[in-house]
Design a protein around this motif. Structure first.
Motif, mmCIF file in Angstrom:
data_model
loop_
_atom_site.group_PDB
_atom_site.id
_atom_site.type_symbol
_atom_site.label_atom_id
_atom_site.label_comp_id
_atom_site.label_asym_id
_atom_site.label_seq_id
_atom_site.Cartn_x
_atom_site.Cartn_y
_atom_site.Cartn_z
ATOM 1 N N LYS A 47 -2.826 -2.800 -8.301
ATOM 2 C CA LYS A 47 -3.197 -1.629 -9.092
ATOM 3 C C LYS A 47 -3.359 -1.974 -10.566
ATOM 4 O O LYS A 47 -4.142 -1.352 -11.280
ATOM 5 N N GLN A 101 -4.881 -1.097 -5.327
ATOM 6 C CA GLN A 101 -6.015 -0.211 -5.505
ATOM 7 C C GLN A 101 -6.989 -0.400 -4.350
ATOM 8 O O GLN A 101 -7.008 -1.449 -3.718
ATOM 9 N N LYS A 102 -7.753 0.610 -4.059
ATOM 10 C CA LYS A 102 -8.675 0.528 -2.934
ATOM 11 C C LYS A 102 -9.815 -0.447 -3.237
ATOM 12 O O LYS A 102 -10.255 -0.574 -4.378
ATOM 13 N N TYR A 106 -7.466 -1.269 1.669
ATOM 14 C CA TYR A 106 -6.736 -2.072 0.690
ATOM 15 C C TYR A 106 -6.858 -3.580 0.888
ATOM 16 O O TYR A 106 -6.472 -4.332 -0.002
ATOM 17 N N ALA A 151 0.831 -1.203 0.000
ATOM 18 C CA ALA A 151 0.000 0.000 0.000
ATOM 19 C C ALA A 151 0.869 1.258 0.000
ATOM 20 O O ALA A 151 0.598 2.220 -0.732
ATOM 21 N N LYS A 152 1.940 1.255 0.805
ATOM 22 C CA LYS A 152 2.831 2.417 0.866
ATOM 23 C C LYS A 152 3.518 2.678 -0.467
ATOM 24 O O LYS A 152 3.785 3.820 -0.826
ATOM 25 N N GLU A 153 3.795 1.607 -1.187
ATOM 26 C CA GLU A 153 4.463 1.752 -2.480
ATOM 27 C C GLU A 153 3.472 1.947 -3.627
ATOM 28 O O GLU A 153 3.843 1.878 -4.794
ATOM 29 N N GLU A 154 2.198 2.153 -3.250
ATOM 30 C CA GLU A 154 1.123 2.431 -4.215
ATOM 31 C C GLU A 154 0.983 1.338 -5.274
ATOM 32 O O GLU A 154 0.797 1.598 -6.463
#
Length: 617
Positions: free
Chosen positions: A532, A364-365, A392, A358-361
């Motif tokens: 993502k 996706q939500k 997430y 999640a921190k590294e994107e």
């Protein structure tokens, strides 16, 4: 004296053969075991062979392994033979240069080769699957063929090809009818070596495969995460095939000299022989490059032996789609593959890895409006520190880490010391520790009263000293998933295990108990996340909601043994299948229990260095 020497030599030979073949014999015996145990033979049965035949995943893996090995062997043999012959005609500098380069892949560690090929295929935008596995196998098999063929080429008279052409042969005829027959032993040796390397490979295949393509080694490795006697049945069949192949190779020259065989073979036209060989090759390779239908596809990436397989089939039927289900052995290897560019629609990592992704994107939500069964989740498992609002991740399984102990050996009074019981000299050489850097440091840090997520080097140093002392005092044995069968057999007094594994082990051995020290332990949650780059988010949400259905969650929990995050399923299983099993019901109200958090690179590196020192003592 000579007689004594002969007896000693014979004894050594016998011991060597026993060392080689006793494990194989034991594997074959336990393939007929009526129970799941790898340590206790309870009765004769063919059930694991039946399970093997009915396991489509294993059958597909066998097809992939054999076809890749055959094709890779054929191509690498041609490439290696042509290269070896070409080198014999090259200048000395070029020859030495090429041979030295050829030795690099042979001496290179498999993991380095695997990562290199994975990066290469990713940079080339090749979708990982059957083709990438085949190319990788050709790549590492060819050097072995060159090494086997080149010495035979050097033994040839340099003028033999010229002599053949002087007698009217074309260059191709000189190659095929003169040179190749004379170097056949080297070609056959290279061919057999290439086939063996390919059929046996795990590391390279693991990193370059994808889209659900797995070979036998990958299936067996994943199956060892839990007790799966089907492995014994598969191994026995492989052993028998090898024995049959060796017998044929050794008897073929004798049979070929028999008159009846000469008469029979002479009556078969050459075209018929070639046609049969062509049909055989086509049968082995048929369908491997076929593209599926127009069905929607969902790619799921989960830990090995971590789902009830029938749920996958039901999801496919319910949503008219195909599920490509792949497995990983650790969060770290999963992260490596994801970062290499491999695309998935659903991944099921642990809490600290969810936080990192999640921190590294990379995630996706989750659209919670699409999850009708979200309300079924145990409230205390939501909004945890690694994902505060569950933006997430959605819980898949949960549990904690504790001590599994033999009630007939370990005194209840000793357990009051919490983690310190693992340093009690009374249990020297009788303790299994989990072969994991972070889990081991968790135990030491909690025993010292520190947070398991500390980044203070002084506290980590103290934990290091605690582990060193433990090693000197009780000489613990560091193991992996083999602890499951070992503890079922009662091999040791205590073992560090995850609660789900403990629940299963205790269901098989009534003498065992489980407890998590009050001073605190690691409590964990594995969750379902959507990357993502997911191509079908709608189908991914349907998968998550499907797994949250109480009836599906109950079946999944019963099959795997870990605690269900669905409240009704958790209560149902804990009061029926695992009634009275304290490991299936992890505590939820101890403030000293903690979740693992994402570890910054500097702290992780420092812990890895300390762990290496502990293991090397």
């Amino acid at each position: 004296m000579k007689k004594l020497t002969r007896i000693s030599s014979g004894l050594y030979v016998a011991l060597c053969f026993a060392f080689f073949y006793v494990p194989i014999i034991i594997t074959m015996i336990f393939s007929f075991n009526s129970s799941r145990s790898f340590a206790k033979f309870t009765g004769f049965s063919f059930q694991w062979y039946e399970a093997l035949i009915n396991d489509s995943e294993i059958m597909a893996a066998v097809g992939v392994s054999v076809s890749v090995a055959i094709i890779a062997t054929a191509i690498s043999t041609v490439l290696g033979t042509v290269t070896a012959i070409g080198l014999s005609k090259s200048r000395r500098i070029l020859k030495e240069w090429v041979l030295n380069i050829n030795n690099i892949p042979i001496m290179n560690p498999d993991i380095v080769t695997a990562i290199g090929l994975m990066i290469l295929f990713t940079s080339m935008k090749l979708e990982k699957g059957y083709l990438t596995m085949l190319l990788a196998h050709i790549c590492f098999c060819t050097p072995y063929v060159i090494t086997s063929v080149y010495p035979k080429v050097r033994e040839l008279d340099v003028n033999i090809a010229n002599a053949a052409m002087d007698l009217g042969a074309t260059p191709f005829q000189a190659l095929v009818k003169v040179i190749v027959p004379m170097i056949k032993p080297g070609i056959y040796a290279g061919m057999l070596l290439a086939f063996t390397m390919s059929i046996d490979d795990f590391v390279v295949s693991y990193f370059v495969s994808g889209n659900g393509v797995e070979n036998i080694s990958m299936i067996v490795y994943n199956a060892t995460k839990r007790i799966n006697p089907t492995i014994n049945a598969l191994s026995t069949i492989v052993i028998l095939v090898i024995v049959a192949a060796v017998a044929i190779v050794n008897t073929a020259p004798i049979i070929k000299r028999q008159r009846w065989f000469v008469r029979l073979s002479s009556n078969i036209p050459l075209k018929m022989k070639r046609f049969c060989m062509l049909v055989l090759c086509a049968a082995v390779c048929a369908g491997l490059f076929l593209i599926g239908g127009e069905k929607r596809t969902l790619k799921v990436y989960n830990a090995g032996e971590y789902i009830d397989d029938t749920l996958i089939e039901e999801f496919e039927a319910e949503n008219d789609c195909a599920v490509i289900y792949e497995t990983f052995d650790s969060n770290e290897s999963m992260y490596t593959k994801v970062m290499s560019g491999e695309r998935y629609d659903i991944i099921i990592p642990s809490d600290y890895m969810i936080e990192r992704l999640a921190k590294e994107e990379l995630l996706q939500k989750v659209d919670k409006t699409k999850l009708s069964n979200l309300k079924e989740i145990i409230p205390s498992l939501l909004n945890r520190p690694f994902d505060p609002e569950n933006n997430y991740s959605i819980p898949y399984f949960w549990g904690n880490v504790g001590i599994l102990y033999d009630r007939t050996v370990v005194a209840e009074e000793d357990l009051k010391g919490g983690w310190e019981v693992l340093r009690n000299p009374k249990y020297k050489d009788n303790i299994y520790m989990y072969n994991s850097e972070r889990d081991s440091f968790m135990i030491a840090l909690k025993a010292l009263g520190y947070s398991l997520n500390t980044d203070k080097k002084s506290e980590l140093d103290e934990a290091y000293e605690w582990l060193l002392e433990q090693k000197k005092m009780v000489n613990p044995i560091y193991v992996g998933d083999e602890v499951i069968d070992s503890m079922i057999a009662g091999s040791r007094a205590m073992a560090i295990v995850y609660s789900g594994d403990a629940a299963y082990i205790m269901s098989e051995n009534e003498n065992l108990g489980f407890f998590a020290p009050e001073i605190g332990t690691n409590i964990w949650i594995d969750g379902m996340v959507i990357p993502k780059d997911c191509k079908d988010a709608e189908l991914a949400h349907k998968w998550i909601d499907f797994m949250l259905k109480p009836e599906n969650a109950s079946r999944n929990s019963e099959a795997v043994g870990y605690s269900s995050p669905i409240e009704s399923s958790f209560e149902e299983i804990s009061s029926s299948v695992y009634e009275g099993n304290e490991a299936y019901v992890p505590r939820q109200d101890n403030e000293a229990d903690e979740y693992f958090r994402y570890q910054d690179p500097e702290t992780k590196k420092y812990c890895a260095e300390l762990w290496t020192k502990v293991k090397s003592q």
